[in-house]
Scaffold this active site. Structure first.
Site, PDB file in Angstrom:
ATOM      1  N   TYR A 169      -0.552   6.394  -0.949  1.00  0.00           N
ATOM      2  CA  TYR A 169      -1.786   6.275  -0.166  1.00  0.00           C
ATOM      3  C   TYR A 169      -1.542   6.672   1.283  1.00  0.00           C
ATOM      4  O   TYR A 169      -2.344   7.408   1.880  1.00  0.00           O
ATOM      5  CB  TYR A 169      -2.321   4.842  -0.238  1.00  0.00           C
ATOM      6  CG  TYR A 169      -3.608   4.658   0.531  1.00  0.00           C
ATOM      7  CD1 TYR A 169      -4.780   5.270   0.098  1.00  0.00           C
ATOM      8  CD2 TYR A 169      -3.653   3.885   1.693  1.00  0.00           C
ATOM      9  CE1 TYR A 169      -5.967   5.121   0.798  1.00  0.00           C
ATOM     10  CE2 TYR A 169      -4.831   3.729   2.397  1.00  0.00           C
ATOM     11  CZ  TYR A 169      -5.988   4.347   1.950  1.00  0.00           C
ATOM     12  OH  TYR A 169      -7.155   4.203   2.658  1.00  0.00           O
ATOM     13  N   LYS A 173      -3.361   9.717   3.474  1.00  0.00           N
ATOM     14  CA  LYS A 173      -4.097   9.517   4.727  1.00  0.00           C
ATOM     15  C   LYS A 173      -3.406  10.206   5.909  1.00  0.00           C
ATOM     16  O   LYS A 173      -4.073  10.604   6.871  1.00  0.00           O
ATOM     17  CB  LYS A 173      -4.293   8.024   4.994  1.00  0.00           C
ATOM     18  CG  LYS A 173      -5.294   7.377   4.032  1.00  0.00           C
ATOM     19  CD  LYS A 173      -6.662   8.082   4.082  1.00  0.00           C
ATOM     20  CE  LYS A 173      -7.699   7.425   3.204  1.00  0.00           C
ATOM     21  NZ  LYS A 173      -9.024   8.084   3.274  1.00  0.00           N
TER      22      LYS A 173
END
Length: 270
Positions: A169, A173
């Site tokens: 994740y 990002k």
């Protein structure tokens, strides 16, 4: 807040991905209150219908003259064929998009490197990175031709500072942050604006998805502190979109008052 009645947003066409819940749905409601038209994209048809009902009511209650055209499209941003066929499902009068909100994204699991399922890695990158890029590319050609438009990417504190158990994740990002920065530099000689909103802890379905439906585990993430809400981030998105045309909010880093980093927070009681 007066910003939601700003004449700058009345009649604007706004496209929001991941609009079926959380930040996406809250953002749609505030744009509707401001008098914008909306194209709402998400995978969950039933949830999208509920959001359309909510934005319709919000617009009627606001009594703003203008806007009020709302279209829901079932679409998975990670499916390139669906993205390419988007305009077939949108009325012609709404195809000139003024604001793109790239909100679709999710996280799965807390597994460490070596134990992460390939399917989880691929699905997070397909939506959080490749899907965001596909939608942006689709709209950017028109933005450049019209020399107008605003791209608002929903990043994360995870795109500023990595943490253990979030390798994939965080990587997605960080990619969003790099894409946002590069895009802004590419468009510096145009009136097109590029913004990244970077939230910290926001209590939505996000953690429930991360813990694969375990609501008890998800709720523990916020124990002892007051997290941000979807509405908090929606206000920042709409505020950024409502700035004067010569003002670009390049990055907006938003935290609950008792959070400083992904892992440093104070849990002294709400």
């Amino acid at each position: 807040m007066a910003v939601f009645n700003s004449s700058r947003l009345v009649g604007k066409n706004v496209l929001i991905t991941g609009a079926s819940g959380g930040i996406g749905a809250a953002t749609a409601i505030l744009f509707a209150k401001a008098g914008s038209n909306l194209i709402l994209l998400a995978r969950r048809t039933d949830a999208l219908k509920a959001v359309v009902d909510a934005v319709t009511s919000a617009h009627q209650e606001s009594q703003v003259q203008g806007g009020g055209k709302f279209v829901a499209v079932q679409l998975d941003v990670s499916d390139k064929a669906q993205v390419a066929a988007l305009w077939d499902k949108v009325p012609k009068e709404l195809r000139n998009i003024d604001v793109l909100v790239n909100n679709a994204g999710f996280v799965l699991g807390m597994e460490r490197v070596g134990d992460i399922a390939d399917a989880d890695i691929e699905s997070m990158f397909a939506t959080n990175v490749l899907g965001l890029i596909s939608i942006t590319q689709l709209l950017m050609r028109d933005f450049k031709a019209r020399r107008s438009g605003h791209v608002i990417n929903i990043g994360s504190i995870a795109g500023r500072e990595p943490y253990a158990g979030g390798s994939i994740y965080c990587a997605t990002k960080h990619a969003v942050n790099a894409f946002n920065g590069s895009l802004m530099r590419e468009l510096v000689d145009t009136p097109i604006r590029v913004t990244e909103i970077q939230p910290g802890m926001v209590e939505t379905e996000f953690s429930v998805v991360r813990f694969r439906g375990d609501k008890a585990a998800a709720s523990k993430v916020y124990d002892g502190l007051q997290p941000l809400t979807a509405e908090d981030i929606a206000e920042e998105i709409v505020w950024a979109a409502a700035r004067p045309p010569h003002v670009n909010i390049a990055e907006l880093f938003v935290l609950p008052v008792n959070q400083a980093t992904p892992t440093l927070n104070y849990r002294g009681g709400k």
